[in-house]
Write a protein that holds these residues in place. Structure first.
Motif, PDB file in Angstrom:
ATOM      1  N   SER A  57      -3.970  -9.122  -5.659  1.00  0.00           N
ATOM      2  CA  SER A  57      -4.565  -9.825  -6.747  1.00  0.00           C
ATOM      3  C   SER A  57      -4.906  -8.755  -7.894  1.00  0.00           C
ATOM      4  O   SER A  57      -5.041  -9.153  -9.012  1.00  0.00           O
ATOM      5  N   LYS A  58      -5.057  -7.423  -7.583  1.00  0.00           N
ATOM      6  CA  LYS A  58      -5.214  -6.458  -8.548  1.00  0.00           C
ATOM      7  C   LYS A  58      -4.094  -5.654  -9.107  1.00  0.00           C
ATOM      8  O   LYS A  58      -4.083  -4.917  -9.938  1.00  0.00           O
ATOM      9  N   LYS A  59      -2.817  -6.144  -8.578  1.00  0.00           N
ATOM     10  CA  LYS A  59      -1.626  -5.805  -8.976  1.00  0.00           C
ATOM     11  C   LYS A  59      -0.760  -6.887  -9.680  1.00  0.00           C
ATOM     12  O   LYS A  59      -0.739  -8.006  -9.238  1.00  0.00           O
ATOM     13  N   HIS A  60      -0.009  -6.502 -10.959  1.00  0.00           N
ATOM     14  CA  HIS A  60       0.377  -7.589 -11.667  1.00  0.00           C
ATOM     15  C   HIS A  60       2.027  -7.673 -11.843  1.00  0.00           C
ATOM     16  O   HIS A  60       2.613  -8.178 -12.410  1.00  0.00           O
ATOM     17  N   THR A  61       2.457  -6.182 -11.472  1.00  0.00           N
ATOM     18  CA  THR A  61       4.063  -6.226 -11.840  1.00  0.00           C
ATOM     19  C   THR A  61       4.810  -6.256 -10.654  1.00  0.00           C
ATOM     20  O   THR A  61       4.106  -5.909  -9.525  1.00  0.00           O
ATOM     21  N   ILE A  62       6.060  -6.625 -10.642  1.00  0.00           N
ATOM     22  CA  ILE A  62       6.799  -6.483  -9.489  1.00  0.00           C
ATOM     23  C   ILE A  62       6.943  -4.919  -8.973  1.00  0.00           C
ATOM     24  O   ILE A  62       7.200  -4.752  -7.719  1.00  0.00           O
ATOM     25  N   TYR A  63       7.004  -4.001  -9.861  1.00  0.00           N
ATOM     26  CA  TYR A  63       7.123  -2.555  -9.398  1.00  0.00           C
ATOM     27  C   TYR A  63       5.906  -2.410  -8.391  1.00  0.00           C
ATOM     28  O   TYR A  63       6.058  -1.532  -7.374  1.00  0.00           O
ATOM     29  N   GLU A  64       4.590  -2.908  -8.723  1.00  0.00           N
ATOM     30  CA  GLU A  64       3.465  -2.529  -8.085  1.00  0.00           C
ATOM     31  C   GLU A  64       3.612  -3.258  -6.678  1.00  0.00           C
ATOM     32  O   GLU A  64       3.098  -2.802  -5.560  1.00  0.00           O
ATOM     33  N   TRP A  65       4.113  -4.303  -6.705  1.00  0.00           N
ATOM     34  CA  TRP A  65       4.390  -5.118  -5.430  1.00  0.00           C
ATOM     35  C   TRP A  65       5.177  -4.291  -4.677  1.00  0.00           C
ATOM     36  O   TRP A  65       5.109  -4.453  -3.406  1.00  0.00           O
ATOM     37  N   GLU A  66       6.422  -3.958  -5.143  1.00  0.00           N
ATOM     38  CA  GLU A  66       7.268  -3.268  -4.232  1.00  0.00           C
ATOM     39  C   GLU A  66       6.803  -1.949  -3.849  1.00  0.00           C
ATOM     40  O   GLU A  66       7.089  -1.549  -2.591  1.00  0.00           O
ATOM     41  N   GLN A  67       6.069  -1.249  -4.488  1.00  0.00           N
ATOM     42  CA  GLN A  67       5.212   0.016  -3.871  1.00  0.00           C
ATOM     43  C   GLN A  67       4.368  -0.416  -2.997  1.00  0.00           C
ATOM     44  O   GLN A  67       4.240   0.328  -1.850  1.00  0.00           O
ATOM     45  N   MET A  68       3.548  -1.555  -2.838  1.00  0.00           N
ATOM     46  CA  MET A  68       2.593  -2.144  -2.092  1.00  0.00           C
ATOM     47  C   MET A  68       3.405  -2.125  -0.695  1.00  0.00           C
ATOM     48  O   MET A  68       2.743  -1.976   0.514  1.00  0.00           O
ATOM     49  N   LYS A  69       4.733  -2.947  -1.003  1.00  0.00           N
ATOM     50  CA  LYS A  69       5.388  -3.252   0.262  1.00  0.00           C
ATOM     51  C   LYS A  69       5.727  -2.016   1.192  1.00  0.00           C
ATOM     52  O   LYS A  69       5.768  -1.962   2.360  1.00  0.00           O
ATOM     53  N   ARG A  70       6.211  -0.800   0.346  1.00  0.00           N
ATOM     54  CA  ARG A  70       6.480   0.489   1.017  1.00  0.00           C
ATOM     55  C   ARG A  70       5.266   1.090   1.818  1.00  0.00           C
ATOM     56  O   ARG A  70       5.427   1.875   2.753  1.00  0.00           O
ATOM     57  N   ASN A  71       4.051   0.773   1.271  1.00  0.00           N
ATOM     58  CA  ASN A  71       2.735   1.383   1.708  1.00  0.00           C
ATOM     59  C   ASN A  71       1.996   0.144   2.487  1.00  0.00           C
ATOM     60  O   ASN A  71       0.693   0.453   2.375  1.00  0.00           O
ATOM     61  N   ILE A  72       2.718  -0.570   3.140  1.00  0.00           N
ATOM     62  CA  ILE A  72       1.904  -1.790   3.376  1.00  0.00           C
ATOM     63  C   ILE A  72       0.773  -1.491   4.457  1.00  0.00           C
ATOM     64  O   ILE A  72      -0.191  -1.967   4.516  1.00  0.00           O
ATOM     65  N   VAL A  73       1.152  -0.790   5.448  1.00  0.00           N
ATOM     66  CA  VAL A  73       0.543  -0.239   6.739  1.00  0.00           C
ATOM     67  C   VAL A  73      -0.985   0.346   6.176  1.00  0.00           C
ATOM     68  O   VAL A  73      -2.040   0.135   6.683  1.00  0.00           O
ATOM     69  N   ARG A  74      -0.785   1.531   5.129  1.00  0.00           N
ATOM     70  CA  ARG A  74      -1.932   2.341   4.920  1.00  0.00           C
ATOM     71  C   ARG A  74      -2.766   1.381   3.919  1.00  0.00           C
ATOM     72  O   ARG A  74      -3.795   1.465   4.019  1.00  0.00           O
ATOM     73  N   CYS A  75      -2.226   0.594   3.051  1.00  0.00           N
ATOM     74  CA  CYS A  75      -2.780  -0.254   2.123  1.00  0.00           C
ATOM     75  C   CYS A  75      -3.679  -1.079   2.813  1.00  0.00           C
ATOM     76  O   CYS A  75      -5.005  -1.357   2.561  1.00  0.00           O
ATOM     77  N   ILE A  76      -3.124  -1.999   3.905  1.00  0.00           N
ATOM     78  CA  ILE A  76      -3.966  -3.047   4.488  1.00  0.00           C
ATOM     79  C   ILE A  76      -4.935  -2.429   5.168  1.00  0.00           C
ATOM     80  O   ILE A  76      -6.065  -2.777   5.493  1.00  0.00           O
TER      81      ILE A  76
END
Length: 928
Positions: free
Chosen positions: A347-366
């Motif tokens: 909800s704090k990320k608004h661009t596709i790029y940010e979501w793609e980046q989030m997906k690559r680091n999903i374990v650390r982010c969650i």
């Protein structure tokens, strides 16, 4: 040193990171000290028994060894002294109370962040409707009114939504009208008994200021008595949220009435032992992980609740974001807390790029709850990590060892128990009658009770056979294992695009344990490159070797470099490749406790196996027919899985002279030729035996024996050549095994043992190739504890079987397969009354399914005939207590009175009719 580290661990648990770093360093040096001493001891032991001249020469060399060992010990001890002095500065050993007090503000803050309140409403709850309905019915006694539960427990791993579910039940209108008084108490790890009891009494009595002061001045004993009496007089509900230990309940229990009372307790806990301790007869509810559909629904609610408006975004962006969200939700694996955290982060990320980046680091982010102001509360690892922090010292290595397994792996309990014992993590703490294997099993069972791992499969005897670990709990485990330098897990299977050098130059020096997963042919090359960065301190190594040509070179490299190895597991070698020669350097691994290489044929058992004086478990497959005399030197051998392509010469001599005779528990794969039963009967602790009949079976039995296998619980007997006309009399062998509960027979027999000749403890029986002419059912149906029965290929050569009235009254699983001559199977009334699983496969002559099955509440049915089936007009309705139905090569209809099977001859036509009046929720069809 262990006691010292145990004290330091308490400081780490309270959040002191300085202590955590020093503890890792001290533990590493403790390992190094142990390695130095053990190596010297083994060298001395190996020089015993040599000639006088050689002893003199060895004596002079030993003086040098002693000097070297002393120098190493002095250096290590100096390091340990330095670090222990540092630890003492932080309060360890001198004053644990002061150290705990220094960290108390951290603990208090974490407790406040995790505090749950009864009045907080959550309108975004998904997947709990049935759970709420069931718990409300139990509390209000709409369900089970004749035997109401006094205590209802909600158990599960952290983040599963236990408190949310309990709050929904606590606030439910039916519950509110059923009870006179209500109280919510948040317990957490540090429980202040006085505050909890005061809070409950305040909630019950709605006291004014004067009454509150009066309660506060009341003694602890009087306060408990007042609460006890109040709950006896009125119908009260107390919710004890997040109770961690049985000790906490022991401090609170005096305030709660036992026996005849209308008051109830609803509690949440991660530890099932706590729930059982509070009330052995209570009801335990375990919330389920959310399905993919439920996960998506919860994500949407939480995401849009954060103020996101999908109409403000481009439709193409929304579609791509949905794809990314679905992929990321898979990592959450149905854990509600992880889904909520993910929704908040996105909800704090608004661009596709940010979501793609989030997906690559999903374990650390969650895991870390990135970019949240209250990240200590919101982080998944923070919540799950509490379960790890609260583990007693002896369970922590058991949990960390799970990082050795790949994601989504099914972990076999027996295998892991043997590894933990080999590593020295298991010590006998209970009865002297228990074995190390029992203790290891109890440790893993406790992890299950603490909701840190989930049972995957139970054995027929009611023990845990395999388990799995939630993806995020595993990620936490891998992270902790790496931080503490306990074990490094390297998964190279998804790194095909990376060059070998980039994959293998990861700095992993000073590693004690390493697990490598790779399915590429370049596995061996990758491994060779990696070895250059690992020093000789490795104790555990799991590596799949896919390239046969390079295999021997890889193994030679391991044996020359990692002399401290205790566990060596070589897996994933195709069984059909040509035989392999083990390098002579393998004898250098004098510390080895477990060696497993079951999927590759070795040319011979080398004599240098005798160097492994501490070996506990050996699992190999060989084509050679000789056991070397040196193996008799093995002093600690407990489990021998020995598969040979030919008769093994010397097995009887080995069993008679081995120093491990009183320790051997497992013998699998040995043959009867050159062996007599008395050789086996001398093994007083033998529990599992699998033998192949390849010689004169009568000579193997060799005179009637008065001795019996006193501890044998599992027996497997197989005739090597099943196509010859030889029949053996198995009754004498069966009579010598009065305690077995698992039996598999795979041989033509003269006769089936009578009921009183079988072990009365028999639970699981599997029969193959017995070639019986008489119906075995009249005998087998009388076995008092039989729960699993398989009658397999060529076991019965007759054309009719009958299960008589009341027979098989405890049987839960029945399989009939490849009984080609069977034409008629009759099941009389009340037979097979507890049958839950039925499989009929390749019984091509069977004309019909028995009418007697119509009254059996079968949960799982599997019918399969590849060529010939039952006639279309022959139908049978079978009641189902729902769950799973698997049917192969069949036509299925659902009828109003149950499940109707139609099976056609020679064709495979799929047709499913689903009348609306007969569809029941929860019924699952898997059609192949």
């Amino acid at each position: 040193m262990r006691a010292f580290l145990k004290d330091a661990d308490a400081c780490v648990r309270n959040g002191d990171e300085r202590v955590s770093v020093l503890v890792v360093q001290i533990r590493e040096n403790s390992y190094a000290l142990e390695d130095v001493i053990e190596t010297y001891v083994f060298r001395v032991a190996n020089n015993e028994g040599v000639g006088a001249i050689r002893r003199v020469l060895k004596w002079s060399a030993r003086i040098i060894d002693v000097y070297k060992v002393g120098s190493k010990i002095k250096g290590i001890s100096s390091n340990i002294d330095t670090w222990t002095s540092e630890l003492e500065k932080y309060g360890v050993q001198k004053s644990m109370d002061q150290a705990a007090e220094a960290s108390s503000s951290n603990v208090q803050e974490r407790r406040q962040l995790r505090q749950a309140y009864s009045h907080v409403e959550d309108n975004h709850v998904v997947g709990f409707d049935k759970d709420i309905e069931e718990l409300v019915a139990l509390l209000t006694e709409q369900k089970n009114p004749h035997k109401p539960y006094k205590v209802i427990s909600v158990c599960g791993m952290g983040g599963l939504g236990k408190t949310t579910l309990a709050r929904k039940v606590y606030q439910h209108p039916q519950v509110r009208t059923h009870f006179d008084c209500y109280a919510w108490a948040s317990i957490s790890q540090q429980c202040n008994t006085r505050e909890v009891l005061e809070g409950i009494l305040f909630a019950f009595t709605s006291t004014n200021k004067e009454r509150r002061e009066e309660i506060r001045t009341t003694s602890d004993v009087e306060l408990a008595k007042q609460l006890h009496d109040f709950q006896k007089q009125k119908k009260c509900l107390v919710l004890l949220d997040d109770i961690w230990t049985t000790k906490t309940w022991d401090l609170l229990k005096h305030a709660f009435p036992q026996g005849d009372t209308d008051s109830k307790i609803l509690l949440t806990t991660r530890n099932k032992d706590v729930a059982l301790h509070v009330d052995q007869g209570g009801f335990i509810h375990e919330p389920h992980f959310l399905s993919d559909k439920e996960s998506w629904e919860l994500f949407q609610k939480k995401y849009f609740c954060a103020g996101m408006d999908p109409s403000n975004s481009d439709s193409d962006d929304n579609e791509r974001k949905k794809e990314l969200a679905v992929e990321m939700l898979k990592k959450c694996a149905g854990l509600p807390l992880a889904i909520i955290v993910l929704a908040g982060l996105l909800s704090k990320k608004h661009t596709i790029y940010e979501w793609e980046q989030m997906k690559r680091n999903i374990v650390r982010c969650i895991g870390e709850g990135e970019q949240h102001e209250d990240s200590k509360y919101r982080s998944v690892w923070g919540v799950l990590g509490l379960s790890y922090s609260e583990l007693p010292c002896h369970l922590k290595p058991c949990f960390l060892y799970l990082s050795r397994y790949a994601e989504d792996a099914v972990i076999r309990v027996k295998e892991l128990c043997l590894i933990l014992i080999a590593e020295g993590f298991i010590s006998l703490r209970g009865s002297c009658m228990e074995t190390m294997e029992d203790e290891a099993y109890d440790c893993l069972s406790e992890l299950v009770e603490r909701s840190m791992i989930q049972v995957k499969e139970m054995s027929s005897t009611g023990r845990i056979k395999s388990f799995c670990i939630h993806d995020l709990m595993r990620d936490l485990c891998v992270s902790k294992a790496r931080d503490e330098n306990f074990l490094h897990f390297m998964d190279l299977r998804n790194k095909v695009e990376e060059p070998i050098e980039s994959v293998s130059t990861v700095p992993i020096t000073n590693v004690r344990r390493l697990a490598i997963y790779c399915v590429r042919e370049s596995t061996d090359n990758v491994f060779v490159h990696m070895v250059r960065n690992i020093d000789g301190s490795l104790r555990y190594l799991f590596v799949p070797v896919c390239n046969r040509i390079a295999f021997e070179g890889v193994l030679r490299l391991v044996c020359n470099r990692f002399l401290m190895l205790r566990v060596l597991i070589i897996d994933d070698i195709p069984y059909f490749i040509q035989t392999t020669t083990l390098p002579k350097e393998i004898g250098n691994l004098i510390h080895l406790r477990l060696f497993s290489m079951p999927n590759s044929l070795i040319k011979m058992i080398p004599s240098y196996f005798g160097n492994w004086r501490c070996l506990q478990t050996l699992r190999v497959c060989t084509v050679y027919d000789k056991i070397p005399n040196s193996m008799c030197k093995l002093e600690q051998l407990r489990h021998l899985y020995f598969y040979s392509e030919s008769t093994v010469v010397g097995i009887g001599e080995f069993l008679r002279s081995t120093k491990s005779r009183n320790l051997l528990q497992t013998l699998v794969g040995i043959r009867t030729k050159h062996l007599v039963l008395s050789d086996l009967l001398q093994l007083k602790n033998l529990k599992k035996l699998a033998i192949h009949v390849d010689g004169n079976f009568d000579s193997f039995l060799h005179n009637p024996q008065t001795l019996t296998f006193t501890r044998l619980v599992s027996l497997r007997l197989r005739l090597t050549d099943i196509f010859n006309d030889v029949k053996i009399d198995i009754v004498p062998l069966i009579l010598s095994c009065p305690q077995i509960y698992k039996l598999r027979l795979d041989s033509s027999v003269v006769r089936l043992p009578q009921v009183n000749q079988f072990s009365p403890n028999l639970i699981k029986l599997r029969l193959f190739n017995l070639r019986l002419e008489d119906d075995p059912m009249p005998t087998l149906e009388k076995l008092p504890k039989l729960r699993v029965l398989v009658i397999g290929r060529f076991s019965f050569m007759g054309d009719e079987m009958v299960c008589s009235r009341g027979g098989f009254n405890r049987l839960e699983s029945l399989e009939l397969n490849n009984l080609y001559r069977l034409k008629e199977w009759k099941v009389e009334e009340s037979a097979l009354s507890r049958l839950g699983y039925l499989r009929i496969e390749e019984c091509r002559g069977l004309r019909r399914v028995p009418d007697g099955l119509r009254n059996i509440l079968t949960r799982h049915i599997c019918l399969r005939n590849s060529k010939k089936g039952w006639r279309k007009e022959e139908r049978i309705s079978i009641k189902s207590s729902t769950s799973h139905l698997v049917c192969l090569s069949t036509v299925i209809e659902i009828g109003c009175n149950g499940i109707v099977f139609e099976l056609y001859n020679q064709i495979n036509i799929w047709r499913i009719g689903l009348p609306a009046c007969s569809i029941k929720s929860g019924l699952c069809f898997c059609l192949f």
